[in-house]
Design an enzyme around this catalytic site. Sequence first.
Site, PDB file in Angstrom:
ATOM      1  CB  CYS A 309      21.832 -22.587  63.873  1.00 31.24           C
ATOM      2  SG  CYS A 309      20.901 -23.974  64.921  1.00 31.24           S
ATOM      3  CB  ALA A 310      25.704 -22.670  67.209  1.00 31.44           C
ATOM      4  N   GLY A 312      22.496 -18.957  67.992  1.00 34.36           N
ATOM      5  CA  GLY A 312      21.123 -17.976  67.781  1.00 34.36           C
ATOM      6  C   GLY A 312      21.103 -16.779  67.230  1.00 34.36           C
ATOM      7  CE  LYS A 314      25.317 -15.316  61.122  1.00 31.45           C
ATOM      8  NZ  LYS A 314      25.879 -15.213  62.367  1.00 31.45           N
ATOM      9  CG  ASP A 359      26.805 -34.028  58.564  1.00 29.84           C
ATOM     10  OD1 ASP A 359      27.297 -32.833  58.534  1.00 29.84           O
ATOM     11  OD2 ASP A 359      27.945 -34.929  58.491  1.00 29.84           O
ATOM     12  CG  ASP A 376      27.424 -17.908  59.452  1.00 33.36           C
ATOM     13  OD1 ASP A 376      28.480 -18.184  58.890  1.00 33.36           O
ATOM     14  OD2 ASP A 376      27.403 -17.728  61.117  1.00 33.36           O
ATOM     15  CB  CYS A 433      33.537 -15.248  60.327  1.00 36.71           C
ATOM     16  SG  CYS A 433      34.123 -16.657  60.573  1.00 36.71           S
TER      17      CYS A 433
END
Length: 570
Positions: A309-310, A312, A314, A359, A376, A433
């Site tokens: 998530c980092a 944050g 999204k 993890d 992601d 990405c």
Amino acid sequence: SGYSDDNSKWLAPAKAKKTQPKGNHVELSSDGEVEEGSWEMEEEEDGSSDEMVDDYGASSSEEEELLPIEKAALKQKPDREGLSEEDSEEEDEEEEEAEMASEQKMEQKEEEGPDVQLNLDIDEQFKLPTSEEIEKEDILFILFPPAEPPDLHVIHQRIQGNMEVLQDFGVKREEGRSRQEYLTLLRRDMAAYYSYSDFLLTKLMDIFPLPELINFLEANEVPRPVTIRTNTLKTRRRDLAQALINRGVNLDPLGKWSKTGLVIYDSTVPIGATPEYLAGHYMLQGASSLLPVMALAPQENERILDMCCAPGGKTSYIAQLMKNTGMILANDSSAERLRSVVGNLHRLGVTNAVVSNCDGRQFPKVLGGFDRVLLDAPCSGTGVISKDPAVKTNKDEQDILRCAHLQKELILSAIDAVNAASETGGYIVYCTCSVMVEENEWVVDYALKKRNVRLVPTGLDFGKEGFTRFKDRRFHPSLKSTRRFYPHTHNMDGFFIAKLKKFSNAIPQAQKEPAVKAAAPASVPDTIITEPLPKKKKLEESKADEEQKLPQPALKKKHSLQARRRPLKD
């Protein structure tokens, strides 16, 4: 009049002398001969021109008021006056001839010069060097590195000429030279011009056609536009845009595909420190990172997992689409990066999120049964080279394969964490990405083989289709429904998005079964073979094994003893 000091003359308005018109531009010199050009000299000397009179009507002809270039002109005047009429005429003729010659040269350069020069350059540069010359050049470069960098203009021209030859190779190629030689030279030149490693450039040449590759490399040299996402938990896009315009921000809506995005062209205030930013009215977020959440399409009151998530962005976008209902589990394996997540969630007013530090590969053992999962995945970053130019040179084959292995583990974990029986969900969105096939289509194709999932449309009406074949590999035909985004076509970071639907919670068994299991009768179910045997059966089997190991006389003796003892027990 009223002034008795020396300034009275300086303060008096200057009177321009009446002089002859330019048509009769002649004046007698001191020796009675006609002298040309003295009109300008007189104006410069006397300061009688209108241009030499300042705003207060005072003449600026005093020597101390002259500019250095004017003083130099005055010094040249005596030399000029000493010339005879013939000398001055000859000098004027020479000047006119020089001016005419220079004008002709300029016209010739404008008409013929660029094309001729370009043709010469192309003709010279596309006599491809031999393999011995290339080896010699490489050795000299290593042993005696040049003091100055190579001429990038020459390399760029060679790239353009090489591209023209490759696009019409049958007609423009040099005899006896193969296409591979041209491609090798092109790769060397592009690596030198754009500062890429040979490995990464080879990978990119496999992905993009040559004209598109040049556009991709050029787009990576330019930063992407600054974009922000409106936090609809606290404000509306219209109100936010008006507030930022009042602060001197030049902006526009991001596009028809986004209802919350704004693109910032320029600003008189720092975008990351306005009162609106600090109040949580918007989030600085790249345009491409809005797309995975739109593909996920979270619904209100669902249980959603954001596995990586980092920082944050999204997660907060998911929360605003859910209107702070349901539950979001924001997980990341880096405790350091979770600090920014917590800060952003507090600032943006997100109240339905739980932050965890686990993890992702072990996540189904921690918690499962989610309606939707967003993954992601960590990647090589080949889609965000404009943000991190170090990627051009610091990635190799091992880095790509290491990322791909981690991504395969994470996508299986994400699928296992989803509940296929969910009434509203059962979806997984996988995104990176990166533009590498090994990290995108290859990973999704692996997931299709290992789990009961299928690909579904992302719901995004733009973007390029994913690959179904790459070099010697063939992927599942449904990979056409995945989407790729590139900086040179969509003006956003390179991104890959795939949406999966889980249709069964069962994990498919591997096709290759163990040899003992394959030898079992087809009518016997697998569960009977794999389930543990009862203790009584185990004891009987162990006794039978022991009996088989005993010699025949000892076995008869044992049976006779057992027969004698049975009546006593009864």
